[in-house]
Design a protein around this motif. Sequence first.
Motif, PDB file in Angstrom:
ATOM      1  N   ASP A  55       0.812  -1.216   0.000  1.00 51.50           N
ATOM      2  CA  ASP A  55       0.000   0.000   0.000  1.00 51.50           C
ATOM      3  C   ASP A  55       0.847   1.270   0.000  1.00 51.50           C
ATOM      4  O   ASP A  55       0.358   2.340  -0.389  1.00 51.50           O
ATOM      5  N   LYS A  56       2.108   1.166   0.420  1.00 52.14           N
ATOM      6  CA  LYS A  56       2.953   2.349   0.563  1.00 52.14           C
ATOM      7  C   LYS A  56       3.895   2.577  -0.621  1.00 52.14           C
ATOM      8  O   LYS A  56       4.455   3.666  -0.765  1.00 52.14           O
ATOM      9  N   VAL A  57       4.065   1.567  -1.477  1.00 55.04           N
ATOM     10  CA  VAL A  57       5.098   1.653  -2.495  1.00 55.04           C
ATOM     11  C   VAL A  57       4.817   2.760  -3.511  1.00 55.04           C
ATOM     12  O   VAL A  57       5.761   3.374  -4.051  1.00 55.04           O
ATOM     13  N   GLY A  75      16.632  11.470   0.887  1.00 56.86           N
ATOM     14  CA  GLY A  75      16.341  11.671   2.296  1.00 56.86           C
ATOM     15  C   GLY A  75      15.810  10.388   2.915  1.00 56.86           C
ATOM     16  O   GLY A  75      15.874   9.309   2.316  1.00 56.86           O
ATOM     17  N   LYS A  76      15.269  10.505   4.098  1.00 55.15           N
ATOM     18  CA  LYS A  76      14.733   9.359   4.828  1.00 55.15           C
ATOM     19  C   LYS A  76      13.210   9.406   4.768  1.00 55.15           C
ATOM     20  O   LYS A  76      12.589  10.417   5.115  1.00 55.15           O
ATOM     21  N   ILE A  77      12.621   8.307   4.329  1.00 55.04           N
ATOM     22  CA  ILE A  77      11.166   8.198   4.216  1.00 55.04           C
ATOM     23  C   ILE A  77      10.691   7.162   5.222  1.00 55.04           C
ATOM     24  O   ILE A  77      11.204   6.039   5.272  1.00 55.04           O
ATOM     25  N   THR A  78       9.746   7.552   6.039  1.00 56.01           N
ATOM     26  CA  THR A  78       9.136   6.615   6.976  1.00 56.01           C
ATOM     27  C   THR A  78       7.703   6.365   6.539  1.00 56.01           C
ATOM     28  O   THR A  78       6.915   7.297   6.384  1.00 56.01           O
ATOM     29  N   MET A  79       7.389   5.111   6.324  1.00 57.37           N
ATOM     30  CA  MET A  79       6.046   4.731   5.871  1.00 57.37           C
ATOM     31  C   MET A  79       5.491   3.678   6.818  1.00 57.37           C
ATOM     32  O   MET A  79       5.540   2.475   6.563  1.00 57.37           O
ATOM     33  N   LEU A  80       4.987   4.182   7.952  1.00 59.67           N
ATOM     34  CA  LEU A  80       4.381   3.301   8.941  1.00 59.67           C
ATOM     35  C   LEU A  80       2.918   3.707   9.082  1.00 59.67           C
ATOM     36  O   LEU A  80       2.211   3.789   8.096  1.00 59.67           O
ATOM     37  N   TYR A 136       3.441   5.688  -2.822  1.00 61.90           N
ATOM     38  CA  TYR A 136       3.891   6.927  -2.160  1.00 61.90           C
ATOM     39  C   TYR A 136       5.408   7.026  -2.213  1.00 61.90           C
ATOM     40  O   TYR A 136       5.971   8.110  -2.455  1.00 61.90           O
ATOM     41  N   LEU A 137       6.077   5.913  -2.015  1.00 62.00           N
ATOM     42  CA  LEU A 137       7.535   5.891  -2.073  1.00 62.00           C
ATOM     43  C   LEU A 137       8.023   6.398  -3.428  1.00 62.00           C
ATOM     44  O   LEU A 137       8.929   7.245  -3.500  1.00 62.00           O
ATOM     45  N   ASN A 138       7.452   5.927  -4.492  1.00 63.65           N
ATOM     46  CA  ASN A 138       7.886   6.345  -5.821  1.00 63.65           C
ATOM     47  C   ASN A 138       7.556   7.805  -6.099  1.00 63.65           C
ATOM     48  O   ASN A 138       8.311   8.497  -6.796  1.00 63.65           O
ATOM     49  N   GLN A 139       6.464   8.319  -5.548  1.00 65.47           N
ATOM     50  CA  GLN A 139       6.123   9.740  -5.719  1.00 65.47           C
ATOM     51  C   GLN A 139       7.174  10.633  -5.063  1.00 65.47           C
ATOM     52  O   GLN A 139       7.595  11.640  -5.636  1.00 65.47           O
ATOM     53  N   VAL A 140       7.613  10.239  -3.851  1.00 60.79           N
ATOM     54  CA  VAL A 140       8.629  11.029  -3.152  1.00 60.79           C
ATOM     55  C   VAL A 140       9.957  10.969  -3.894  1.00 60.79           C
ATOM     56  O   VAL A 140      10.654  11.986  -4.064  1.00 60.79           O
ATOM     57  N   ILE A 141      10.334   9.773  -4.352  1.00 55.81           N
ATOM     58  CA  ILE A 141      11.599   9.602  -5.057  1.00 55.81           C
ATOM     59  C   ILE A 141      11.650  10.458  -6.322  1.00 55.81           C
ATOM     60  O   ILE A 141      12.687  11.037  -6.673  1.00 55.81           O
TER      61      ILE A 141
END
Length: 255
Positions: free
Chosen positions: A212-214, A227-232, A216-221
């Motif tokens: 479910d978070k991947v 930087g550091k991304i926390t996806m909890l 969002y990860l690609n949008q930030v990248i």
Amino acid sequence: MPKSQIPVLKKNRPKRNTSRKIVFILLFLFVALLAVLFFRSSMSRISEIEITGNVYTSTSELLEKSSLKVGEQFFGTSSSEIIEQLKTDKAISNVTVDKQFPGTIHIKVEEYPTVAYELAADGALKAILASGTSLIVPPNIGVAVEKPILTQWKTDDPLKAKLSEVLATIPNELTTDISEIIPNPTPSFPDQIRIYTKSQFEVITTVSMLPDKVEYLNQVIETERPGKITMLEADTYVPFIADNPEDDVEPGASP
């Protein structure tokens, strides 16, 4: 004169058709003889076993699991039995068997897709399949560079198997930037992992949350600096290098 008695005529009993029985017995014996001769001949035996589709599992290993041998009875094992035996291998996801008389058996196997790689203790490269199975990569097999490397994982860690299943469900285009995945469990999140990307990001998330978070990860990248991304339970992003207000001041302008 006394009346003479006319003898009673006996009823004609139908004669048994013995000739038909004899023909049937002879035919049965002939068929039985042909069957005996056939099963003793080379035509009734396996002459060739062909296995295709295997990449990480060896042909000799699959032959052993199938219990098939050249020279054994062609009709001794059914296709369903061969499929059932081969699917006990955790690397195999699907099997099709084509028995072609006389004597040829074609077996096509489909292995689970590769989702990641890891380095064994002896330095050998191992492929991790979607089933969680780790297999040595043969020297003649190319490595998919877009797949992540798993490091610091124990061989029997059940979380690694779960991660393999999760990675198999995520489209390749969403995982191509992931270079390394490390276990990072905490009391609050036993399945927590740390991810490093090729674009120099560090990511903290969990195996269960990753699908479910991947995105969002690609949008930030794609939009932010490393930087550091926390996806909890909540998503946060902190750049490794903080913004410098002076960088936004135009030359010659007073601060």
